[in-house]
Write an enzyme that holds these catalytic residues in place. Structure first.
Site, PDB file in Angstrom:
ATOM      1  N   TYR A   1       9.037 -31.495   2.954  1.00  0.00           N
ATOM      2  CA  TYR A   1       8.189 -31.588   4.315  1.00  0.00           C
ATOM      3  C   TYR A   1       6.879 -32.649   3.863  1.00  0.00           C
ATOM      4  O   TYR A   1       6.359 -32.913   4.752  1.00  0.00           O
ATOM      5  CB  TYR A   1       7.686 -30.335   4.293  1.00  0.00           C
TER       6      TYR A   1
ATOM      7  N   LYS B   1      17.766 -22.671  -2.634  1.00  0.00           N
ATOM      8  CA  LYS B   1      19.151 -23.284  -2.783  1.00  0.00           C
ATOM      9  C   LYS B   1      19.268 -23.643  -4.157  1.00  0.00           C
ATOM     10  O   LYS B   1      19.743 -25.062  -4.207  1.00  0.00           O
ATOM     11  CB  LYS B   1      19.358 -24.564  -1.672  1.00  0.00           C
TER      12      LYS B   1
ATOM     13  N   ASP C   1      21.476 -20.174   2.920  1.00  0.00           N
ATOM     14  CA  ASP C   1      22.191 -19.905   3.906  1.00  0.00           C
ATOM     15  C   ASP C   1      23.060 -18.601   4.146  1.00  0.00           C
ATOM     16  O   ASP C   1      22.947 -18.355   5.267  1.00  0.00           O
ATOM     17  CB  ASP C   1      23.660 -21.025   3.937  1.00  0.00           C
TER      18      ASP C   1
ATOM     19  N   ASP D   1      10.103 -22.932   7.563  1.00  0.00           N
ATOM     20  CA  ASP D   1      10.003 -23.503   8.711  1.00  0.00           C
ATOM     21  C   ASP D   1      11.108 -22.972   9.502  1.00  0.00           C
ATOM     22  O   ASP D   1      10.942 -22.328  10.465  1.00  0.00           O
ATOM     23  CB  ASP D   1       9.738 -24.926   8.432  1.00  0.00           C
TER      24      ASP D   1
HETATM   25 MG    MG Z   1       8.487 -24.984  13.005  1.00  0.00          MG
END
Ligand code: MG
Ligand code: NAI
Length: 335
Positions: free
Chosen positions: A123, A173, A206, A230
């Site tokens: 991010y 992950k 996932d 997020d």
């Molecule tokens: Mg968001």
């Protein structure tokens, strides 16, 4: 009176901050709002999306309630939301999602709190073109450090301990992103040993997305990296009625910023359709933070009562027939 900085925000921002300040005032919150500007409206008016006076006000007063801010897509200035999190090192993004009465959802008994690492991961916006002329090959860099992982994971465990929560689920992950999210997982496993009374598990992201839809009630406190947090926190909002009903806190060691999970909703701005409940729940977290929890508890009761007895006064996104203002008045009447 506690001074708190207020940024009304773009799009539906003015409508929902107006609603929230009305309800807090009616409930007797001891807050003296310090108005500040940021976002697209500040950019258009002052030529900068984040004026120095706004930064100074936050530095001075330490606590901020923020309406959503519009970020231009693709080009234009970088997200002010991200800039504020980085500037004040607001490393814990805390996003609770709880089943609410009278809100239609196939999911019941959801009560989870997602801790999203707020300063690193994919991010950070470190992107570049491999071929600057052709612009047909791009790369993005993810950053994960031991120190930043430790503080967010510790914040999740401390929260679990302080709020009688049983379990912390760490989402990663590490099978594919072995260095970055692998490090996050390693740090989590070590910290978990310091909290033997709290159950610890880890899930690959996932699988987590699937589990959250199959059996959301099995999650309690969740901690994860920035981008996964997020996405999963929006998913969690969807389990309990959508973006209009979930609040969030962004906490650092010195400053704290409270905002809704949703954005500026330009598609419904100015139409009285915006649900102020998400920002209101964020404001309740703010009240707890500034040690006015009894006021927060009273407002929470009034919101629940409104949902159960006066659903028609709620906004259309949660199945009501009302407006931002009818909801606001109904909550005030129920205080
Ligand atoms: Mg968001
Ligand atoms: P959005 O969250 O603004 O809207 C998504 C959908 O949810 C829209 O259909 C909208 O009408 C609805 N919605 C959102 N909040 C609502 C509310 N309170 N009541 C009723 N319906 C609501 O997301 P979108 O459209 O992707 O982004 C719009 C802008 O907001 C963009 O510029 C984006 O960068 C910004 N944004 C800002 C955030 C922040 O300030 N923290 C967070 C997310 C997006």
């Amino acid at each position: 009176m506690k001074k708190v900085v207020l940024i009304a925000g773009d799009g539906i921002g003015t409508e929902i901050t107006e609603s929230v300040t009305q309800i807090l005032k009616a409930a007797g919150a001891q807050i003296d709002w310090v108005h500040a500007k940021a976002g697209l409206s500040a950019y258009e008016e002052l030529g900068t999306p984040l004026p120095d006076e706004t930064i100074e006000a936050i530095e001075k007063h330490k606590v901020l309630l923020k309406g959503p801010l519009t970020t231009p897509v693709g080009t234009g200035f970088r997200s002010v939301n991200v800039a504020l999190r980085q500037k004040f090192d607001l490393y814990s993004n805390i996003r609770p999602a709880r089943t609410l009465p009278s809100i239609d959802s196939p999911f019941k008994q959801v009560d989870m709190v997602i801790f999203r690492e707020n300063t690193q991961g994919l991010y950070i916006g470190k992107e570049h073109w491999i071929d600057e002329a052709e612009k047909n090959h791009a790369e993005s860099i993810a950053v994960v450090t031991e120190k930043a992982s430790q503080r967010i994971i510790r914040a999740a465990f401390e929260y679990a301990q302080g709020h009688d929560r049983r379990k912390v689920s760490l989402v990663h992950k590490a099978n594919i992103l072995k260095f970055t999210t692998g490090l996050f997982l390693e740090v989590g496993r070590k910290i978990a040993l310091e909290y033997p009374n709290i159950e610890f598990e880890d899930l690959i992201v996932d699988n987590m997305a699937m589990q959250m839809v199959m059996r959301p009630e099995r999650f309690d406190v969740v901690v994860t990296t920035n981008l996964f947090g997020d996405i999963l926190s929006d998913l969690a909002s969807g389990l309990v009625g959508g973006l209009g009903v979930t609040g969030a806190a962004n906490m650092g060691d010195n400053e704290a910023m409270f905002e809704a999970v949703h954005g500026s909703a330009p598609d419904i701005a100015g139409q009285g359709k915006a649900n102020p409940m998400a920002l209101l729940f964020s404001a309740l977290m703010l009240l707890e933070h500034i040690e006015q929890k009894p006021v927060a508890n009273n407002i929470a009761k009034a919101i629940y009562k409104t949902l159960v007895e006066k659903k028609v006064y709620c906004t259309p996104d949660i199945g009501g027939k009302g407006t931002t203002q009818t909801f606001t008045q109904a909550v005030i009447d129920n205080l």
